[in-house]
Write a protein that holds these residues in place. Structure first.
Motif, PDB file in Angstrom:
ATOM      1  N   GLN A 176       0.833  -1.206   0.000  1.00 49.22           N
ATOM      2  CA  GLN A 176       0.000   0.000   0.000  1.00 49.22           C
ATOM      3  C   GLN A 176       0.869   1.258   0.000  1.00 49.22           C
ATOM      4  OE1 GLN A 176      -3.143   0.057   2.874  1.00 49.22           O
ATOM      5  NE2 GLN A 176      -3.548   2.235   2.564  1.00 49.22           N
ATOM      6  N   GLU A 177       1.903   1.286   0.809  1.00 48.50           N
ATOM      7  CA  GLU A 177       2.780   2.464   0.895  1.00 48.50           C
ATOM      8  C   GLU A 177       3.480   2.717  -0.436  1.00 48.50           C
ATOM      9  OE1 GLU A 177       6.284   4.840   1.399  1.00 48.50           O
ATOM     10  OE2 GLU A 177       6.382   2.685   1.045  1.00 48.50           O
ATOM     11  N   ILE A 178       3.947   1.660  -1.093  1.00 49.57           N
ATOM     12  CA  ILE A 178       4.613   1.815  -2.393  1.00 49.57           C
ATOM     13  C   ILE A 178       3.627   2.376  -3.417  1.00 49.57           C
ATOM     14  CG2 ILE A 178       5.642   0.551  -4.334  1.00 49.57           C
ATOM     15  CD1 ILE A 178       6.901  -1.332  -2.176  1.00 49.57           C
ATOM     16  N   CYS A 179       2.423   1.822  -3.439  1.00 52.55           N
ATOM     17  CA  CYS A 179       1.408   2.299  -4.390  1.00 52.55           C
ATOM     18  C   CYS A 179       1.042   3.757  -4.133  1.00 52.55           C
ATOM     19  CB  CYS A 179       0.161   1.421  -4.317  1.00 52.55           C
ATOM     20  SG  CYS A 179       0.408  -0.252  -4.944  1.00 52.55           S
ATOM     21  N   GLU A 180       0.804   4.084  -2.873  1.00 57.79           N
ATOM     22  CA  GLU A 180       0.411   5.459  -2.540  1.00 57.79           C
ATOM     23  C   GLU A 180       1.503   6.460  -2.877  1.00 57.79           C
ATOM     24  OE1 GLU A 180      -0.758   5.263   1.580  1.00 57.79           O
ATOM     25  OE2 GLU A 180      -2.741   4.450   1.082  1.00 57.79           O
ATOM     26  N   SER A 181       2.749   6.130  -2.584  1.00 55.14           N
ATOM     27  CA  SER A 181       3.825   7.078  -2.891  1.00 55.14           C
ATOM     28  C   SER A 181       4.007   7.226  -4.395  1.00 55.14           C
ATOM     29  CB  SER A 181       5.129   6.687  -2.195  1.00 55.14           C
ATOM     30  OG  SER A 181       5.625   5.469  -2.687  1.00 55.14           O
ATOM     31  N   SER A 182       3.820   6.139  -5.126  1.00 56.03           N
ATOM     32  CA  SER A 182       3.921   6.204  -6.584  1.00 56.03           C
ATOM     33  C   SER A 182       2.829   7.109  -7.153  1.00 56.03           C
ATOM     34  CB  SER A 182       3.805   4.790  -7.173  1.00 56.03           C
ATOM     35  OG  SER A 182       3.800   4.833  -8.573  1.00 56.03           O
ATOM     36  N   ILE A 197      -6.559  -1.756  -2.301  1.00 53.13           N
ATOM     37  CA  ILE A 197      -5.400  -1.140  -2.968  1.00 53.13           C
ATOM     38  C   ILE A 197      -5.644  -1.065  -4.474  1.00 53.13           C
ATOM     39  CG2 ILE A 197      -2.956  -1.468  -3.561  1.00 53.13           C
ATOM     40  CD1 ILE A 197      -2.613  -2.631  -0.675  1.00 53.13           C
ATOM     41  N   LEU A 198      -6.149  -2.152  -5.063  1.00 51.09           N
ATOM     42  CA  LEU A 198      -6.436  -2.158  -6.501  1.00 51.09           C
ATOM     43  C   LEU A 198      -7.493  -1.120  -6.862  1.00 51.09           C
ATOM     44  CD1 LEU A 198      -6.400  -5.947  -7.442  1.00 51.09           C
ATOM     45  CD2 LEU A 198      -4.835  -4.171  -8.247  1.00 51.09           C
ATOM     46  N   ILE A 199      -8.529  -1.032  -6.052  1.00 51.85           N
ATOM     47  CA  ILE A 199      -9.582  -0.036  -6.308  1.00 51.85           C
ATOM     48  C   ILE A 199      -8.986   1.365  -6.283  1.00 51.85           C
ATOM     49  CG2 ILE A 199     -11.634   1.055  -5.295  1.00 51.85           C
ATOM     50  CD1 ILE A 199     -12.474  -1.842  -4.419  1.00 51.85           C
ATOM     51  N   ASN A 200      -8.150   1.649  -5.296  1.00 52.03           N
ATOM     52  CA  ASN A 200      -7.523   2.975  -5.211  1.00 52.03           C
ATOM     53  C   ASN A 200      -6.590   3.235  -6.383  1.00 52.03           C
ATOM     54  OD1 ASN A 200      -8.865   3.729  -2.878  1.00 52.03           O
ATOM     55  ND2 ASN A 200      -7.335   2.819  -1.548  1.00 52.03           N
ATOM     56  N   THR A 228     -13.110   2.607 -16.732  1.00 52.35           N
ATOM     57  CA  THR A 228     -12.735   1.338 -17.362  1.00 52.35           C
ATOM     58  C   THR A 228     -11.312   1.403 -17.913  1.00 52.35           C
ATOM     59  OG1 THR A 228     -15.019   0.782 -17.847  1.00 52.35           O
ATOM     60  CG2 THR A 228     -13.341  -0.313 -19.182  1.00 52.35           C
ATOM     61  N   TRP A 229     -10.935   2.561 -18.482  1.00 52.50           N
ATOM     62  CA  TRP A 229      -9.557   2.712 -18.949  1.00 52.50           C
ATOM     63  C   TRP A 229      -8.573   2.533 -17.791  1.00 52.50           C
ATOM     64  CZ3 TRP A 229      -7.949   2.001 -23.559  1.00 52.50           C
ATOM     65  CH2 TRP A 229      -8.714   2.385 -24.670  1.00 52.50           C
ATOM     66  N   GLY A 230      -8.899   3.094 -16.622  1.00 49.91           N
ATOM     67  CA  GLY A 230      -8.036   2.936 -15.449  1.00 49.91           C
ATOM     68  C   GLY A 230      -7.862   1.483 -15.062  1.00 49.91           C
ATOM     69  N   ILE A 231      -8.964   0.733 -15.067  1.00 45.32           N
ATOM     70  CA  ILE A 231      -8.913  -0.695 -14.739  1.00 45.32           C
ATOM     71  C   ILE A 231      -8.088  -1.443 -15.781  1.00 45.32           C
ATOM     72  CG2 ILE A 231     -10.315  -2.804 -14.588  1.00 45.32           C
ATOM     73  CD1 ILE A 231     -12.574  -0.929 -13.426  1.00 45.32           C
ATOM     74  N   LEU A 232      -8.327  -1.146 -17.055  1.00 46.55           N
ATOM     75  CA  LEU A 232      -7.573  -1.819 -18.125  1.00 46.55           C
ATOM     76  C   LEU A 232      -6.081  -1.512 -18.038  1.00 46.55           C
ATOM     77  CD1 LEU A 232     -10.012  -1.250 -21.124  1.00 46.55           C
ATOM     78  CD2 LEU A 232      -9.493  -3.428 -19.991  1.00 46.55           C
ATOM     79  N   PHE A 233      -5.758  -0.255 -17.804  1.00 42.51           N
ATOM     80  CA  PHE A 233      -4.359   0.158 -17.685  1.00 42.51           C
ATOM     81  C   PHE A 233      -3.691  -0.589 -16.535  1.00 42.51           C
ATOM     82  CE2 PHE A 233      -1.014   3.173 -16.419  1.00 42.51           C
ATOM     83  CZ  PHE A 233      -0.419   3.435 -17.648  1.00 42.51           C
ATOM     84  N   ASN A 234      -4.357  -0.663 -15.404  1.00 40.43           N
ATOM     85  CA  ASN A 234      -3.837  -1.362 -14.230  1.00 40.43           C
ATOM     86  C   ASN A 234      -3.644  -2.848 -14.530  1.00 40.43           C
ATOM     87  OD1 ASN A 234      -2.930  -1.548 -11.606  1.00 40.43           O
ATOM     88  ND2 ASN A 234      -4.937  -1.352 -10.678  1.00 40.43           N
ATOM     89  N   ALA A 235      -4.616  -3.461 -15.199  1.00 40.36           N
ATOM     90  CA  ALA A 235      -4.528  -4.880 -15.548  1.00 40.36           C
ATOM     91  C   ALA A 235      -3.371  -5.143 -16.520  1.00 40.36           C
ATOM     92  CB  ALA A 235      -5.850  -5.360 -16.143  1.00 40.36           C
ATOM     93  N   ILE A 236      -3.176  -4.227 -17.465  1.00 43.79           N
ATOM     94  CA  ILE A 236      -2.073  -4.375 -18.416  1.00 43.79           C
ATOM     95  C   ILE A 236      -0.735  -4.339 -17.676  1.00 43.79           C
ATOM     96  CG2 ILE A 236      -0.818  -3.210 -20.295  1.00 43.79           C
ATOM     97  CD1 ILE A 236      -3.620  -2.369 -21.387  1.00 43.79           C
ATOM     98  N   VAL A 237      -0.573  -3.378 -16.782  1.00 43.45           N
ATOM     99  CA  VAL A 237       0.679  -3.240 -16.038  1.00 43.45           C
ATOM    100  C   VAL A 237       0.955  -4.496 -15.203  1.00 43.45           C
ATOM    101  CG1 VAL A 237       1.775  -1.962 -14.150  1.00 43.45           C
ATOM    102  CG2 VAL A 237       0.712  -0.728 -16.043  1.00 43.45           C
ATOM    103  N   ASP A 238      -0.061  -4.998 -14.508  1.00 44.97           N
ATOM    104  CA  ASP A 238       0.134  -6.205 -13.705  1.00 44.97           C
ATOM    105  C   ASP A 238       0.401  -7.416 -14.599  1.00 44.97           C
ATOM    106  OD1 ASP A 238      -0.089  -4.858 -11.311  1.00 44.97           O
ATOM    107  OD2 ASP A 238      -2.208  -5.346 -11.029  1.00 44.97           O
ATOM    108  N   GLY A 239      -0.283  -7.492 -15.727  1.00 49.62           N
ATOM    109  CA  GLY A 239      -0.036  -8.586 -16.669  1.00 49.62           C
ATOM    110  C   GLY A 239       1.375  -8.560 -17.231  1.00 49.62           C
ATOM    111  N   LEU A 240       1.871  -7.366 -17.537  1.00 46.74           N
ATOM    112  CA  LEU A 240       3.248  -7.241 -18.026  1.00 46.74           C
ATOM    113  C   LEU A 240       4.249  -7.636 -16.947  1.00 46.74           C
ATOM    114  CD1 LEU A 240       3.016  -3.930 -20.096  1.00 46.74           C
ATOM    115  CD2 LEU A 240       3.044  -6.288 -20.944  1.00 46.74           C
ATOM    116  N   ALA A 241       3.932  -7.328 -15.702  1.00 43.27           N
ATOM    117  CA  ALA A 241       4.807  -7.720 -14.591  1.00 43.27           C
ATOM    118  C   ALA A 241       4.897  -9.241 -14.493  1.00 43.27           C
ATOM    119  CB  ALA A 241       4.307  -7.121 -13.285  1.00 43.27           C
ATOM    120  N   ILE A 242       3.769  -9.924 -14.692  1.00 43.94           N
ATOM    121  CA  ILE A 242       3.786 -11.393 -14.683  1.00 43.94           C
ATOM    122  C   ILE A 242       4.677 -11.902 -15.803  1.00 43.94           C
ATOM    123  CG2 ILE A 242       2.388 -13.467 -15.104  1.00 43.94           C
ATOM    124  CD1 ILE A 242       0.070 -11.986 -13.665  1.00 43.94           C
TER     125      ILE A 242
END
Length: 195
Positions: free
Chosen positions: A60-66, A119-122, A147-161
């Motif tokens: 949570q702290e890493i996400c919030e500071s980012s 955290i994901l919602i935020n 929806t763009w925010g959700i898609l963008f977040n999903a793309i970033v997490d998918g790329l991390a995998i």
């Protein structure tokens, strides 16, 4: 000599991150955090009842500071967001190893699952707010900024995998093309506004 029990949660998270970087998730203990911070284990337990709680709070702290850092940017939000995401997208990513380890733990622990869900919602909200700064309306009819925010977040997490599991994954190439995609969408949006 141990420091007096006057240490706050944020300072303990700082020491916990150091422990994670130095020893990894597998060897992470609250005792190690206490030793690194120069406090008793009781002090750590006062702030964090479990190892998982401190790990989720680190995420949570890493996400919030980012997102705090990105929200300060007025221009180039997409590039800054992608640069931030790319910096955590690699085979040895401390953040994503921690996030995905906790995600798996959350399948059997509703507190972890709920906290990570929040955290994901935020993150989704932060992404959509930042996209709204760039786009007065969605570049694609029928697709909201939320929806763009959700898609963008999903793309970033998918790329991390991809980066965690495929040592030949070309992070630079994919992030450059992802940037081109979002810049293209922004240009498309600007063209539509000018018509």
């Amino acid at each position: 000599m141990a420091k007096p029990n006057v240490i706050n949660k944020k300072e303990l998270i700082h020491y916990a991150k150091q422990c994670l970087v130095e020893s990894g998730i597998e060897k992470f203990t609250l005792r190690a955090v206490a030793e690194k911070a120069g406090v008793t284990q009781g002090t750590v337990y006062y702030h964090f009842r479990t190892k998982e709680q401190i790990l989720v709070d680190i995420v949570q702290e890493i996400c919030e500071s980012s997102w705090e850092e990105i929200s300060q940017v007025n221009e180039g939000i997409i590039k800054q967001s992608l640069r931030s995401a790319k910096s955590r997208c690699r085979e040895d990513s401390f953040f994503h190893k921690l996030f995905f380890t906790l995600m798996v733990a959350g399948f059997n622990n509703s507190k972890i699952k709920d906290h990570l869900g929040d955290i994901l919602i935020n993150e989704n909200i932060a992404l959509s707010k930042n996209l709204k700064k760039v786009w007065s309306k969605s570049p694609v009819d029928g697709v909201s900024a939320d929806t763009w925010g959700i898609l963008f977040n999903a793309i970033v997490d998918g790329l991390a995998i991809q980066a965690l599991l495929n040592r030949n994954f070309s992070v630079d190439k994919v992030y450059k093309e992802l940037e081109n995609l979002f810049i293209g969408l922004t240009s498309l949006h600007a063209e539509e506004d000018n018509k």
